[in-house]
Design an enzyme around this catalytic site. Structure first.
Site, PDB file in Angstrom:
ATOM      1  N   GLY A 155      -2.004   0.750  23.222  1.00 38.98           N
ATOM      2  CA  GLY A 155      -3.045   1.765  23.015  1.00 38.98           C
ATOM      3  C   GLY A 155      -2.515   3.185  23.108  1.00 38.98           C
ATOM      4  O   GLY A 155      -3.282   4.146  23.064  1.00 38.98           O
ATOM      5  N   GLN A 212      -0.296   4.423  20.940  1.00 39.32           N
ATOM      6  CA  GLN A 212      -0.028   4.963  19.599  1.00 39.32           C
ATOM      7  C   GLN A 212      -1.113   5.975  19.245  1.00 39.32           C
ATOM      8  O   GLN A 212      -2.239   5.861  19.732  1.00 39.32           O
ATOM      9  CB  GLN A 212       0.053   3.843  18.540  1.00 39.32           C
ATOM     10  CG  GLN A 212      -1.232   3.165  18.156  1.00 39.32           C
ATOM     11  CD  GLN A 212      -1.581   1.979  19.036  1.00 39.32           C
ATOM     12  OE1 GLN A 212      -1.343   1.992  20.237  1.00 39.32           O
ATOM     13  NE2 GLN A 212      -2.192   0.956  18.451  1.00 39.32           N
ATOM     14  N   THR A 213      -0.746   6.949  18.429  1.00 36.94           N
ATOM     15  CA  THR A 213      -1.712   8.013  18.126  1.00 36.94           C
ATOM     16  C   THR A 213      -2.102   8.039  16.644  1.00 36.94           C
ATOM     17  O   THR A 213      -1.347   7.584  15.780  1.00 36.94           O
ATOM     18  CB  THR A 213      -1.152   9.407  18.467  1.00 36.94           C
ATOM     19  OG1 THR A 213      -0.084   9.708  17.565  1.00 36.94           O
ATOM     20  CG2 THR A 213      -0.689   9.498  19.905  1.00 36.94           C
ATOM     21  N   ARG A 215       0.906   9.776  14.349  1.00 38.39           N
ATOM     22  CA  ARG A 215       0.605  10.397  13.060  1.00 38.39           C
ATOM     23  C   ARG A 215      -0.247  11.644  13.279  1.00 38.39           C
ATOM     24  O   ARG A 215      -1.267  11.599  13.939  1.00 38.39           O
ATOM     25  CB  ARG A 215      -0.128   9.403  12.162  1.00 38.39           C
ATOM     26  CG  ARG A 215      -0.101   9.914  10.797  1.00 38.39           C
ATOM     27  CD  ARG A 215      -0.283   9.001   9.656  1.00 38.39           C
ATOM     28  NE  ARG A 215       0.335   7.727   9.545  1.00 38.39           N
ATOM     29  CZ  ARG A 215      -0.377   6.618   9.407  1.00 38.39           C
ATOM     30  NH1 ARG A 215      -1.674   6.625   9.503  1.00 38.39           N
ATOM     31  NH2 ARG A 215       0.237   5.487   9.190  1.00 38.39           N
ATOM     32  N   TYR A 253       0.839  -1.208   0.000  1.00 38.92           N
ATOM     33  CA  TYR A 253       0.000   0.000   0.000  1.00 38.92           C
ATOM     34  C   TYR A 253       0.872   1.256   0.000  1.00 38.92           C
ATOM     35  O   TYR A 253       0.734   2.122  -0.865  1.00 38.92           O
ATOM     36  CB  TYR A 253      -0.896  -0.038   1.236  1.00 38.92           C
ATOM     37  CG  TYR A 253      -1.873   1.112   1.343  1.00 38.92           C
ATOM     38  CD1 TYR A 253      -2.990   1.188   0.509  1.00 38.92           C
ATOM     39  CD2 TYR A 253      -1.698   2.114   2.296  1.00 38.92           C
ATOM     40  CE1 TYR A 253      -3.899   2.235   0.620  1.00 38.92           C
ATOM     41  CE2 TYR A 253      -2.610   3.165   2.418  1.00 38.92           C
ATOM     42  CZ  TYR A 253      -3.709   3.218   1.583  1.00 38.92           C
ATOM     43  OH  TYR A 253      -4.610   4.255   1.687  1.00 38.92           O
ATOM     44  N   VAL A 270     -11.706   2.905  13.869  1.00 36.01           N
ATOM     45  CA  VAL A 270     -12.958   3.570  14.254  1.00 36.01           C
ATOM     46  C   VAL A 270     -14.146   2.627  14.036  1.00 36.01           C
ATOM     47  O   VAL A 270     -14.969   2.432  14.947  1.00 36.01           O
ATOM     48  CB  VAL A 270     -13.161   4.894  13.475  1.00 36.01           C
ATOM     49  CG1 VAL A 270     -14.524   5.489  13.785  1.00 36.01           C
ATOM     50  CG2 VAL A 270     -12.057   5.889  13.807  1.00 36.01           C
ATOM     51  N   LYS A 275       1.388   3.694  -3.240  1.00 47.25           N
ATOM     52  CA  LYS A 275       0.937   5.091  -3.224  1.00 47.25           C
ATOM     53  C   LYS A 275       2.105   6.041  -3.483  1.00 47.25           C
ATOM     54  O   LYS A 275       1.942   7.087  -4.102  1.00 47.25           O
ATOM     55  CB  LYS A 275       0.282   5.414  -1.881  1.00 47.25           C
ATOM     56  CG  LYS A 275      -1.062   4.744  -1.673  1.00 47.25           C
ATOM     57  CD  LYS A 275      -2.163   5.446  -2.459  1.00 47.25           C
ATOM     58  CE  LYS A 275      -3.535   4.863  -2.142  1.00 47.25           C
ATOM     59  NZ  LYS A 275      -4.621   5.553  -2.837  1.00 47.25           N
TER      60      LYS A 275
END
Ligand code: NAD
Ligand code: UDP
Length: 314
Positions: free
Chosen positions: A206, A208-209, A276, A144, A187, A148
């Site tokens: 948990g 990680q952002t 991120r 991916y 999500v 890209k």
């Protein structure tokens, strides 16, 4: 009135984009191979006089007379793009070549849906467009990420060598109604788990952002980019700079759904980026002060309402 081709138009983002372009009085040709998209996503547009649906795979050439092309065809969630990694990279690379060839032949302006994944696991935070990224070329996510990145190269080369009118946006994590319920993205996973009373699966600790953008803000930024001055070709970041940990996201979803689901911790997938966050200075400057308007809480409420309906109808 413009005639506009939207590849990946039956997908999550593409369907919202088709809707917006039709509402502005354009003729829209929605092209999709239904790998992750569905006719249900665009069912409500089928009777529209200026809407046309085409089953086609962009790894094969496609001819049509259009004024603009939005190239959104590509699976976007890790489980889907890793299902057949060779197909994923073909979609990005051969798809870009086919759509750029079309744009060149008919003189259309073409916009590429690139991604924050071009920054990989970033060592610069937040990420400006000038950052070249930290991408593993042979990892699980590379079909991916590198696909890209190569598509961006092709867009720049068609522009520089053949004067094709291009625009490149780098989209950061986007959510909203019409995400695939089994899409695997965080999500939709958390919302579906919370609504069903299943365990909420946090990968890793948990901490990680990610920075989550509501789909309406993305569509607005995308359309402004297509209509920006000719000399501005990007790449430009389109994302919401408000950053959350996955644990914060899980708690917000639990609260908004009133769910009794338990949080459980599972191993972090390989090469999962730690953080991120988009730097949107350039987007604000070039896209007429564009910035995201929808707060996470409000966007989650719309998305929860969508999944609630969807689960009840099954
Ligand atoms: P999605 O999977 O819902 O939509 C992709 C659509 O492309 C689907 O309808 C799928 O059937 C179609 N498609 C896939 N391969 C195709 C092919 N070879 N030929 C024709 N159609 C094909 O994903 P999305 O979230 O709507 O993403 C849309 C675009 O935006 C993708 O290019 C993705 O890389 C990019 N993007 C999305 C996000 C995000 O958070 N949603 C972030 C960065 C970039
Ligand atoms: N994630 C998670 N639980 C899930 C799905 C994802 O904790 O059920 C994590 C995932 O490991 C990543 C983050 O949420 O750190 C965002 O994942 P997603 O696949 O939505 O987007 P991407 O990693 O491509 O930014």
């Amino acid at each position: 009135m413009k005639r506009i081709l939207v590849t990946g138009g039956a997908g999550f983002v593409g369907s919202h984009l088709c809707e917006r372009l039709l509402s502005e009085g354009n003729e829209v040709i929605c092209l999709d191979n239904y790998f992750t998209g569905s006719k249900q996503n665009i069912e409500h547009l089928m009777d529209h006089h200026y809407f046309e649906l085409v089953r086609h795979d962009i790894t094969n050439p496609y001819m049509v007379e259009v004024d603009e092309i939005y190239n959104f065809a590509c699976p976007a969630s890790p489980i889907h793009y890793q299902y057949n990694p060779i197909k994923t990279i073909k979609t990005s690379v051969m798809g870009a070549i086919n759509m750029l060839g079309l744009a060149k032949r008919v003189g259309a302006k073409i916009l590429q849906a690139s991604t924050s994944e071009v920054y990989g696991d970033p060592t610069v935070h937040p990420q400006p467009e000038s950052y070249w990224g930290n991408v593993n070329p042979i990892g699980l996510r590379s079909c991916y990420d590198e696909g890209k990145r190569c598509a961006e190269t092709l867009f720049m080369d068609y522009h520089n060598s053949n004067n094709v009118k291009i625009k490149i946006i780098r989209i950061f994590n986007t959510y909203g109604p019409r995400m695939h319920p089994q899409d695997g993205r965080v999500v939709s996973n958390f919302i579906v788990q919370a609504l069903k009373g299943d365990d909420i699966t946090i990968f890793g600790d948990g901490k990680q952002t990610r920075s989550f953008q509501y789909v309406d803000d993305l569509v607005e930024g995308t359309c402004r980019m297509m209509n920006s001055r000719d000399e501005f070709i990007g790449p430009v970041n389109i994302g919401n700079p408000v950053e959350f940990t996955m644990l914060e996201l899980a708690k917000e979803v639990l609260e908004l759904t009133n769910s009794k689901s338990k949080i459980i911790y599972l191993p972090l997938p390989q090469d999962d980026p730690l953080q991120r966050q988009p730097d949107i200075t350039l987007a604000k400057k070039e896209l007429n002060n564009w910035e995201p308007k929808v707060h996470l809480r409000e966007g989650l409420q719309h998305t929860i309402a969508y999944f609630d309906e969807l689960l009840k109808s099954k």
